[in-house]
Design an enzyme around this catalytic site. Structure first.
Site, PDB file in Angstrom:
ATOM      1  N   TYR A   1       0.680  -1.210  -0.042  1.00 42.30           N
ATOM      2  CA  TYR A   1       0.058   0.058  -0.114  1.00 42.30           C
ATOM      3  C   TYR A   1       0.858   1.195  -0.088  1.00 42.30           C
ATOM      4  O   TYR A   1       2.116   1.174   0.503  1.00 42.30           O
ATOM      5  CB  TYR A   1      -1.082   0.004   0.993  1.00 42.30           C
ATOM      6  CG  TYR A   1      -0.297  -0.351   2.587  1.00 42.30           C
ATOM      7  CD1 TYR A   1       0.206   0.607   3.320  1.00 42.30           C
ATOM      8  CD2 TYR A   1      -0.705  -1.573   3.075  1.00 42.30           C
ATOM      9  CE1 TYR A   1       0.678   0.262   4.699  1.00 42.30           C
ATOM     10  CE2 TYR A   1      -0.270  -1.960   4.208  1.00 42.30           C
ATOM     11  CZ  TYR A   1       0.521  -0.883   4.919  1.00 42.30           C
ATOM     12  OH  TYR A   1       0.900  -1.409   6.294  1.00 42.30           O
TER      13      TYR A   1
ATOM     14  N   HIS B   1       5.745  -0.473   0.969  1.00 40.92           N
ATOM     15  CA  HIS B   1       5.667   0.664  -0.061  1.00 40.92           C
ATOM     16  C   HIS B   1       6.960   0.222  -1.120  1.00 40.92           C
ATOM     17  O   HIS B   1       7.683  -0.183  -0.866  1.00 40.92           O
ATOM     18  CB  HIS B   1       6.054   1.943   0.551  1.00 40.92           C
ATOM     19  CG  HIS B   1       5.278   2.086   2.145  1.00 40.92           C
ATOM     20  ND1 HIS B   1       3.889   1.914   1.969  1.00 40.92           N
ATOM     21  CD2 HIS B   1       5.916   2.310   3.069  1.00 40.92           C
ATOM     22  CE1 HIS B   1       3.720   1.957   3.331  1.00 40.92           C
ATOM     23  NE2 HIS B   1       4.642   2.400   3.952  1.00 40.92           N
TER      24      HIS B   1
END
Ligand code: NAG
Ligand code: NAG
Ligand code: NAG
Ligand code: NAG
Length: 333
Positions: free
Chosen positions: A259, A309
């Protein structure tokens, strides 16, 4: 009066005005240099504005860039309201998957409790020819050290800071004002009464946490111990919408990384609610080092490749946004 004399009088009047104005600006800038930037920017904005918004350049333009318009969807609002809180099954499943919550509470009941405590208003969706909202998104990179961006940052209307970011002791480089502080339970810090807490929820428990942290303080752990109470103005608490969260991940990051980082989510929030966006404190410093501006400890490759990430892809998108003049990227040093 002769024509020549009249010209002289006019020229003199103009001169007096210019001198007075400059002196005013200068004396303002002595007390607070950010005011100088602010008024200079306002003047040039109202002079050059082309109509999509009240600024010289707007986030959306009539002849917009294809890459940008393919990704941008202004009909998805960044903030959670009762109205948009009913998630599609797909969105709910994606959101629950982020931190794999085991026994989530009933979301619609939690949302109802939440909006009995905090305001339920669809804020900032007021784009138009009258609005010129200048925003600064301030990341936490060590490249802010010695940058002297403080006054430039403070001259913005909206100033967004992230996670643990301090200002005290770093004002010269990062400024002193904060309008929005973005955090999640595990990164929370106390705020002053004038700052909006923008919570990014990764699970239903995060919404329960903010209710608890503002009232009873009963929730003390998520997957790690968290602050059980938080000092923040409950009338200014905002919640990042899970639907918007998913849209950022899919549309802007093409699902790179598990995410988006808090920094990237904050940047996308700004892109959707602002007319102009300045970006500070993103990326490495001039030596290629990754650390926070308030400490020297090296975040290193562990930070860039957490598997959560995709920092490289996020930075590429940020650079593209800057290339296309959608944001102004201040790289510090
Ligand atoms: C924008 O999002 C809405 C809501 O999800 C969707 O219905 C619409 O098709 C999207 N528009 C574009 C251009 O993708
Ligand atoms: C959640 O609560 C609402 C209202 O109490 C109820 O209508 C709904 O069926 C519940 N959802 C689930 C998944 O239990
Ligand atoms: C904080 O702001 C609210 C209004 O949003 C006000 O009611 C409250 O008294 C303020 N508290 C302090 C400590 O200033
Ligand atoms: C970022 O952009 C550079 C240059 O265009 C490219 O070489 C690199 O593969 C990109 N990185 C990612 C993660 O997409």
């Amino acid at each position: 009066m002769s024509l020549l004399k009249q010209h002289k009088v006019t020229a003199f009047t103009v001169l007096v005005c210019v001198v007075t104005f400059t002196t005013l600006l200068f004396s303002f800038s002595l007390t607070d240099p950010s005011l100088y930037f602010k008024y200079a920017m306002r003047l040039s904005d109202s002079f050059f504005s082309k109509g999509q918004c009240g600024c010289r350049h707007c986030m959306t333009e009539l002849e917009d860039d294809a890459w940008f318009t393919e990704r941008l969807n202004l009909s998805i609002h960044p903030l959670l309201t009762r109205r948009n809180s009913l998630l599609t099954e797909d969105t709910y499943r994606w959101w629950q998957w982020l931190q794999a919550e085991q026994h989530p509470a009933n979301l619609s009941e939690v949302v109802e409790q939440l909006f009995q405590l905090i305001p339920d208003v669809d804020q900032y969706m007021d784009a138009g020819p009258e609005r010129c909202r200048n925003c600064a998104v301030v990341g936490n990179s060590g490249n802010l050290k010695g940058s002297h961006y403080g006054s430039l940052i403070d001259s913005s209307d909206v100033i967004i800071r992230i996670n643990q970011a301090p200002t005290s002791g770093f004002e010269e480089d990062v400024g002193r004002r904060t309008t929005h502080h973005v955090m999640y339970p595990e990164s929370a810090k106390d705020l002053d009464n004038a700052t909006s807490l923008l919570l990014i929820p990764f699970k239903t428990l995060d919404l329960q946490w903010v209710i608890s942290a503002l009232t009873t303080g009963s929730i003390k752990n998520t997957y790690i111990p968290v602050k059980s109470t938080i000092r923040a103005n409950k009338d200014r608490v905002l919640i990042y919408s899970p639907t918007f969260f998913k849209y950022v991940s899919e549309s802007w990051l093409e699902n790179h990384g598990r995410y988006p980082s808090t920094g990237f989510l904050s940047l996308m929030f700004a892109i959707h609610i602002c007319d102009r966006v300045k970006v500070f404190g993103f990326g490495a410093d001039h030596r290629g080092n990754w650390h926070h501006y308030w400490d020297q400890s090296y975040l290193g490759d562990a930070f860039r490749h957490t598997g959560v990430h995709d920092a490289d892809f996020e930075y590429n998108v940020t650079l593209l946004l800057a290339d296309k003049h959608k944001v102004e990227l201040f790289k510090g040093r």
